[in-house]
Design an enzyme around this catalytic site. Structure first.
Site, short mmCIF file in Angstrom:
data_model
loop_
_atom_site.label_atom_id
_atom_site.label_comp_id
_atom_site.label_asym_id
_atom_site.label_seq_id
_atom_site.Cartn_x
_atom_site.Cartn_y
_atom_site.Cartn_z
N LYS A 117 41.35 24.69 31.25
CA LYS A 117 41.45 24.24 29.84
C LYS A 117 42.44 25.10 29.07
CE LYS A 117 36.48 23.61 30.12
NZ LYS A 117 35.24 24.30 29.73
N ARG A 143 39.24 34.30 54.65
CA ARG A 143 38.77 35.61 55.10
C ARG A 143 38.35 36.54 53.97
NH1 ARG A 143 41.65 33.36 58.64
NH2 ARG A 143 42.82 32.70 56.81
N THR A 144 39.19 36.67 52.96
CA THR A 144 38.94 37.69 51.94
C THR A 144 37.65 37.38 51.19
OG1 THR A 144 41.33 37.87 51.74
CG2 THR A 144 40.01 38.98 50.06
N ARG A 199 41.34 37.12 43.03
CA ARG A 199 42.59 36.64 43.64
C ARG A 199 43.27 35.73 42.63
NH1 ARG A 199 43.70 34.49 49.62
NH2 ARG A 199 43.48 36.74 49.90
N HIS A 258 47.90 43.30 48.15
CA HIS A 258 46.62 42.87 48.70
C HIS A 258 46.02 44.12 49.37
CE1 HIS A 258 43.52 40.51 50.35
NE2 HIS A 258 44.20 39.57 50.99
N1 CP Z 1 44.49 37.49 55.02
C1 CP Z 1 43.97 36.81 53.96
O1 CP Z 1 44.08 37.24 52.80
O2 CP Z 1 43.34 35.66 54.29
P1 CP Z 1 42.70 34.62 53.27
O3 CP Z 1 43.84 34.08 52.44
O4 CP Z 1 42.04 33.61 54.11
O5 CP Z 1 41.74 35.37 52.38
#
Ligand code: CP
Length: 331
Positions: A87, A57-58, A109, A142
């Site tokens: 590496k 999603r993100t 991320r 998040h």
């Molecule tokens: N909710 C969420 O962060 O989903 P993803 O890990 O699929 O990005």
């Protein structure tokens, strides 16, 4: 706001203004004419999605938003394996090089708490213009997920958050979305009930923050002890991949599963009345991915809002990108 790193950056007026903008953008993105009007707002900008952990999603919603706004997108969906991190390159060196190419925004991320702070730190120290957006850092935060979660509550509850009782359940020790959401809920007059196995309880830092902000909360280990009070249930998966204790990782957490039977505990009437005067039903939310902690049979219940919630990710992330680049959406 140069970077989006944590929920605490957003105060209440800021959130309310953002939600109004998201509402406008949602309507635009849902029509051909609106998409046409948005399509060149960020032309000439480049966004890099740098993902060291899996995502559906993100990453996809950020990239879709960027494309809809006319940005160019560079993506590394498995940076842990297919970037020079494999590496042994440090995150700081990678960010320094990528930002040095004149990339306008890095959506990051990473498995380590504080990774986005480190990325923003090196960019600011070098005086570079690149924006960093935290798309999830380890067990940390998040924030863009919390923004879409809070927007979903606001949207589903007809623009009201004050007065709601929010049950936040599941793996609260390893879940970064619940941490970010709790910080944002503290901007409103909400009551929070945390539900989890004792080993997966919410962190003391979050509880301390809620006390400091006068937010009423309590902790429960039983689903049945909390659900009947809920206006919003925010459920999460058990994150076994983050557990170091093999015994905990192997434990059965099936008592924290919501199925059709559990759903009978969820009230039909939320604390808030709809503008037409009728009561609003409570809502069940989940940041997804869902494994088995919500049974599929629940999906068709109108109170199950988690797929509408996921769809809101596109709208919220579009609004955030426009904000970062000072493109004002009239509301
Ligand atoms: N909710 C969420 O962060 O989903 P993803 O890990 O699929 O990005």
């Amino acid at each position: 706001m140069k970077h989006i790193l944590r929920s605490q950056q957003f105060d209440r007026p800021n959130l309310e203004r953002l939600f109004a903008e998201v509402g406008v953008i949602a309507k635009m993105l849902d029509t051909q004419e609106g998409r046409f009007n948005l399509r060149s707002m960020l032309t000439g900008r480049i966004m890099c999605t740098l993902f060291y952990e899996p995502s559906t999603r993100t990453r996809v919603s950020f990239e879709t938003a960027a494309h809809r706004l006319g940005m160019d997108v560079i993506t590394t969906e498995n940076a842990a394996e297919f970037s020079s991190a494999a590496k042994g390159e440090t995150l700081e060196d990678s960010i320094r090089v990528i930002a040095g190419y004149g990339i306008d925004a890095i959506v990051l991320r990473h498995k380590e708490d504080g990774a986005s702070d480190r990325a923003a730190g090196i960019i600011d120290r070098l005086g570079l213009a690149t924006h960093v957006l935290n798309a999830g850092d380890g067990r940390g935060q998040h924030p863009t997920q919390a923004l879409l979660d809070l927007y979903t509550i606001w949207d589903e509850m007809h623009h009201r958050i004050d007065g709601l009782t929010v049950v936040i359940g599941g793996d609260l020790a390893n879940g970064r979305t619940v941490r970010s959401l709790a910080y944002m809920l503290s901007r409103f007059e909400t009551k929070i009930i945390f539900v989890s196995p004792p080993e997966l309880a919410i962190g003391d830092d979050i509880k301390e923050h809620l006390r400091e902000h006068g937010i009423e909360f309590r902790e429960e280990s039983s689903v049945a002890a909390a659900l009947p009070e809920a206006d919003i249930v925010y459920w999460t998966r058990v994150q076994r991949e983050r557990m170091v204790d093999p015994a905990l990782r192997a434990r059965n957490f099936s008592e924290y599963r919501i199925d059709g039977e559990t759903l009978k505990l969820l009230k039909q009437d939320a604390a808030i009345l709809s503008p037409a005067g009728g009561a609003l039903a409570a809502r069940l939310m989940h940041p997804l991915p869902r494994i088995d902690e919500i049974a599929k049979e629940v999906d068709d219940d109108p109170r199950a809002a988690y797929f509408r919630q996921a769809a809101n990710g596109l709208y919220v992330r579009s609004a955030l990108l426009l904000r970062l680049f000072n493109q004002v959406i009239p509301v």
